[in-house]
Design an enzyme around this catalytic site. Structure first.
Site, short mmCIF file in Angstrom:
data_model
loop_
_atom_site.label_atom_id
_atom_site.label_comp_id
_atom_site.label_asym_id
_atom_site.label_seq_id
_atom_site.Cartn_x
_atom_site.Cartn_y
_atom_site.Cartn_z
NE ARG A 48 -3.57 2.27 2.73
CZ ARG A 48 -3.19 3.34 3.46
NH1 ARG A 48 -1.99 3.37 4.03
NH2 ARG A 48 -4.01 4.37 3.60
CB SER A 119 -12.31 -0.51 1.78
OG SER A 119 -10.94 -0.64 1.60
CE LYS A 148 -9.06 5.09 4.42
NZ LYS A 148 -8.52 5.60 3.14
N1 LIG Z 1 -5.76 -0.84 2.23
C1 LIG Z 1 -6.80 -1.39 2.91
N2 LIG Z 1 -6.80 -2.73 3.15
C2 LIG Z 1 -7.84 -3.26 3.83
C3 LIG Z 1 -7.85 -4.75 4.09
F1 LIG Z 1 -9.09 -5.24 4.02
F2 LIG Z 1 -7.09 -5.38 3.21
F3 LIG Z 1 -7.37 -4.97 5.31
N3 LIG Z 1 -8.89 -2.54 4.26
C4 LIG Z 1 -8.91 -1.21 4.03
C5 LIG Z 1 -7.87 -0.59 3.36
C6 LIG Z 1 -7.93 0.90 3.10
O1 LIG Z 1 -7.45 1.12 1.82
P1 LIG Z 1 -7.13 2.60 1.36
O2 LIG Z 1 -6.73 2.56 -0.08
O3 LIG Z 1 -6.21 3.26 2.31
O4 LIG Z 1 -8.48 3.36 1.51
P2 LIG Z 1 -9.83 3.11 0.78
O5 LIG Z 1 -10.40 1.88 1.37
O6 LIG Z 1 -10.60 4.33 1.10
O7 LIG Z 1 -9.48 2.96 -0.67
#
Ligand SMILES: Nc1nc(C(F)(F)F)ncc1COP(=O)(O)OP(=O)(O)O
Ligand SMILES: [Mg+2]
Length: 221
Positions: A48, A119, A148
């Site tokens: 990420r 998500s 975040k």
């Molecule tokens: N990267 C993530 N992985 C998970 C998981 F389920 F893998 F643990 N849940 C939630 C996120 C959040 O991802 P992000 O790209 O920061 O925000 P958004 O969800 O708003 O795109």
């Protein structure tokens, strides 16, 4: 790697201790942190790379490739957050997308049988993700998080409970501010695992932090 969609049981096993990291989540060498996290027993890794000072373009690609090769060496599946094109370029094991990324339906068409995570923040989003072919859903933020910047308000385990009380058996991983001290309710409410960043990525001993969390998760069955 996947000729068919991953079975729910195998997806649940992969979600048990799901480490997520990018270059800006670490103060030491991210490659070393990942090696240590794997040694400590993580079951799945997500690349990420976003937010301040995150790599992009060629640098991001090569950094991702370095971390992917560490995962391959240890047989840990490698998931890419947000960037579906990068996931395809790397032949990653899967992608994780949010509500503001392209639709799960469109991503499923692009990635074939690779792992697809979404998500989710309410029951409608969970049901939509399942209908569009998600293999798991991330539910959170369970607790407050600094990692975040645009995180929604912490919701505790109420959505996990709501999904399970409706008899929906989709693999669920909790996310948001989770540590060894507060991980138990995520599992007891019906989550299949926990995803973490800071408690491992900023730990003085990432292997020890991962091991403690994994032992706790395994003790909860
Ligand atoms: N990267 C993530 N992985 C998970 C998981 F389920 F893998 F643990 N849940 C939630 C996120 C959040 O991802 P992000 O790209 O920061 O925000 P958004 O969800 O708003 O795109
Ligand atoms: Mg996203």
């Amino acid at each position: 790697m996947f000729l068919t969609r991953i079975a729910k049981k195998d997806m649940r096993d992969l979600l048990r201790l799901y480490f997520i990291m990018g270059s800006n989540n670490c103060q030491s060498d991210p490659k070393h942190v990942l090696e240590q996290a794997i040694k400590g027993g993580i079951s799945l890794f997500q690349f990420r790379e976003k937010g301040n000072a995150a790599f992009s373009g060629e640098e991001k690609y090569h950094f991702a490739k370095e971390l992917q090769s560490i995962c391959k060496k240890h047989m840990i599946p490698f998931i890419v957050n947000d960037d579906v094109e990068l996931a395809l370029a790397l032949n990653a094991d899967g992608v994780h997308i949010g509500q503001d990324d392209e639709s799960a339906e469109a991503v499923r068409r692009k990635i074939g049988d690779k792992i697809l995570g979404v998500s989710t923040h309410n029951l409608l989003e969970v049901e939509k993700a399942i209908a569009e072919g998600a293999d798991y859903v991330g539910i959170g933020p369970i607790y407050s998080t600094e990692t975040k910047v645009d995180a929604k308000a912490a919701q505790g385990t109420k959505l996990i409970l709501e999904v399970r009380n409706k008899g929906i058996n989709v693999p669920i991983v909790g996310i948001g501010g989770i540590t060894s001290e507060n991980a138990a309710p995520v599992m007891k409410s019906g989550g299949n695992g926990v995803s973490v960043i800071t408690t491992i990525s900023l730990s003085a001993d990432p292997a020890k932090s991962a091991r403690e969390l994994k032992e706790l998760i395994d003790s909860l069955g």
